[in-house]
Design an enzyme around this catalytic site. Structure first.
Site, mmCIF file in Angstrom:
data_model
loop_
_atom_site.group_PDB
_atom_site.id
_atom_site.type_symbol
_atom_site.label_atom_id
_atom_site.label_comp_id
_atom_site.label_asym_id
_atom_site.label_seq_id
_atom_site.Cartn_x
_atom_site.Cartn_y
_atom_site.Cartn_z
ATOM 1 N N GLU A 102 0.779 -1.028 -0.062
ATOM 2 C CA GLU A 102 0.062 0.010 0.114
ATOM 3 C C GLU A 102 0.790 1.455 -0.029
ATOM 4 O O GLU A 102 1.451 1.569 1.007
ATOM 5 C CB GLU A 102 -0.915 -0.110 1.336
ATOM 6 C CG GLU A 102 -1.939 0.976 1.168
ATOM 7 C CD GLU A 102 -1.986 2.204 1.607
ATOM 8 O OE1 GLU A 102 -1.516 3.186 0.975
ATOM 9 O OE2 GLU A 102 -2.384 2.423 2.784
ATOM 10 N N CYS A 123 -2.124 9.180 2.452
ATOM 11 C CA CYS A 123 -2.022 8.506 1.281
ATOM 12 C C CYS A 123 -3.232 8.687 0.480
ATOM 13 O O CYS A 123 -3.082 8.638 -0.720
ATOM 14 C CB CYS A 123 -1.579 7.221 1.261
ATOM 15 S SG CYS A 123 -2.493 5.997 2.340
#
Length: 489
Positions: free
Chosen positions: A238, A272
């Site tokens: 990720e 993010c």
């Protein structure tokens, strides 16, 4: 938590004050390997508990996190600099995910019947999901509870032991999580901690764990993959994002503006899946920008969000802002003087060229670019023109679902910011430079398990296909059967 002795240490600092919060060991490759070896025995015991036994112990841990919420909030705030309310939000979401994983693991991973088909109708076909063994989790500093628990909780619920390496910026949070788990599950070191810098993470990737779950930058993710490749260790990555938000002509502009400001500036933009680019239909562009500017001017670094946790990120943010301005962009809020020694004030940029760093590269700070588009087709084209593909947001009344499906991202929220991150049943992950694999939801549980297929013969049949004495008559019958079943079209 098992205590190991390391000569080298490092300090964890409060990014707002440089106060030393704690001192932690830099674990060597040998110490990391020893933790993984201990985890092997722990994994066998943890698997033997079954779904019910693991769920009960995860519930104990969850109860401890909930009861000691203020204590953990304070620690997260001290190590990251984020306000206590923001710390509480990520912890609450993490607890929700932990609850979902523990309760749903049996349903998702337990034995499932499959249809054997006509030719093998005498067989009983089942699939079950078995734990991989030992999972290495390398966590980030921006959400030091919510993000690593998105892997840890699901890996534990699936029956694995975990060796956790938190960011060097938040080792205290990692220690707290592992210590409270050990209080709830004292029998074996099912969840262990190793601390240090990049070399410690690389050692974990090379240690022979059964999978690595990494969250961090794209550049570091590539290094983790390279290290894991030496032992053919699979990874779930990720990584970064440059997430777009689309505003259609019929959107609720107040809601869209509020989502833009919160998505771009909360946690100092260190998210993010935060909002970094906005594409707005020309019919509502001016009104939308005015609403964003009005709200952004009321947001203040140090009051509404904390400092930049990683000091080196300050220069990245400054470079992106200055490049945007030099390329013809305008700062309607903030600008060239927004970046201080620790804090970055909110910055709203318009008229920024699409090939500038502020649009192409992950800024990871409290800035946002807003661009006018002729229609939503142009918005989709520009939003998808990125190496990243993590999250996205759409504000539209009529075409929301259509636009969401066309966005090249792992998940999309419609008419609300980042809602997908709080829904434990939804998978989370990216594509392109944002990584691959999924955490959360059923997909997240299966990410940490291997499917085991079992076929059991219930009775014999005259047409025996898997034997050398098979007769020509049998072959002819099978041929006719297949022609009848499948040859009509």
């Amino acid at each position: 938590m098992t205590t190991v002795h390391a000569v080298e240490t490092f300090d964890s600092l409060n990014p707002a004050t440089d106060e030393v919060i704690g001192t932690y060991p830099v674990h060597s490759a040998d110490e990391v390997q020893a933790a993984v070896d201990r985890a092997r025995a722990a994994a066998r015991w943890w698997e033997s508990l079954g779904f019910a036994g693991r769920a009960e112990r995860l519930a104990r841990w969850r109860g401890s996190l909930a009861r000691r919420l203020p204590e953990l909030c304070e620690l997260v705030s001290r190590e990251t600099g984020k306000p206590a309310g923001d710390a509480q939000l990520e912890i609450v979401l993490a607890i929700e995910h932990l609850a979902w994983a523990g309760k749903q693991a049996r349903k998702v991973l337990g034995t499932q019947r499959r249809a054997p088909g006509l030719l093998l109708s005498n067989q009983a076909a089942t699939v079950e999901y078995q734990p991989l063994g030992v999972i290495g989790v390398i966590g980030p500093w921006n959400y030091p509870v919510y993000t690593p628990l998105g892997s840890i909780a699901y890996a534990l619920a699936a029956g694995n032991a975990v060796v956790f390496k938190p960011s060097e910026y938040t080792p205290g949070v990692g220690t707290w999580l592992v210590d409270t788990f050990a209080e709830a599950v004292p029998e074996y070191p099912v969840l262990q901690l190793v601390t240090g810098f990049g070399a410690t993470g690389a050692a974990l990737a090379r240690s022979g764990v059964d999978k690595i779950a990494f969250t961090g930058s794209t550049a570091t993710g590539k290094k983790v993959m390279a290290a894991a490749a030496e032992t053919l260790t699979p990874v779930v990555i990720e990584a970064g994002g440059k997430d777009p938000l689309l505003v259609d002509a019929d959107a609720d502009l107040d809601a869209a503006a509020d989502a833009t400001v919160w998505g771009a500036f909360s946690n100092a933009g260190q998210t993010c899946a935060g909002v970094e680019r906005v594409y707005v239909h020309q019919g509502v562009y001016d009104a939308f920008v005015a609403k964003v500017v009005e709200r952004a001017k009321k947001v203040s670094a140090g009051a509404d969000y904390g400092p930049m946790t990683m000091p080196t990120q300050l220069e990245v943010v400054r470079t992106h802002i200055l490049d945007a301005l030099a390329r013809g962009g305008r700062a309607l809020v903030g600008g060239k003087d927004a970046v201080g020694d620790r804090y970055v004030q909110p910055t709203v940029l318009v008229d920024v060229p699409e090939d500038s760093a502020a649009v192409r590269e992950e800024t990871f700070g409290p800035t946002v670019t807003i661009a006018k588009v002729a229609d939503m087709d142009e918005a989709i084209e520009k939003a998808n023109d990125s190496v990243y593909g993590l999250g996205s947001t759409v504000f539209a009344k009529r075409r929301g679902l259509e636009l969401a499906r066309r966005l090249r991202t792992g998940q999309t929220a419609i008419n609300a910011p980042l809602s997908f991150a709080g829904i434990a049943s939804l998978p989370f992950g990216g594509r392109g430079d944002s990584g691959f694999g999924r955490i959360h939801g059923p997909e997240g549980l299966r990410e940490f398990a291997r499917p085991k297929a079992i076929a059991r013969q219930r009775f014999t049949v005259p047409l025996r296909l898997t034997t050398f004495p098979r007769s020509p008559r049998t072959d002819a019958l099978v041929g006719k059967l297949i022609a009848t079943l499948h040859g009509r079209r």
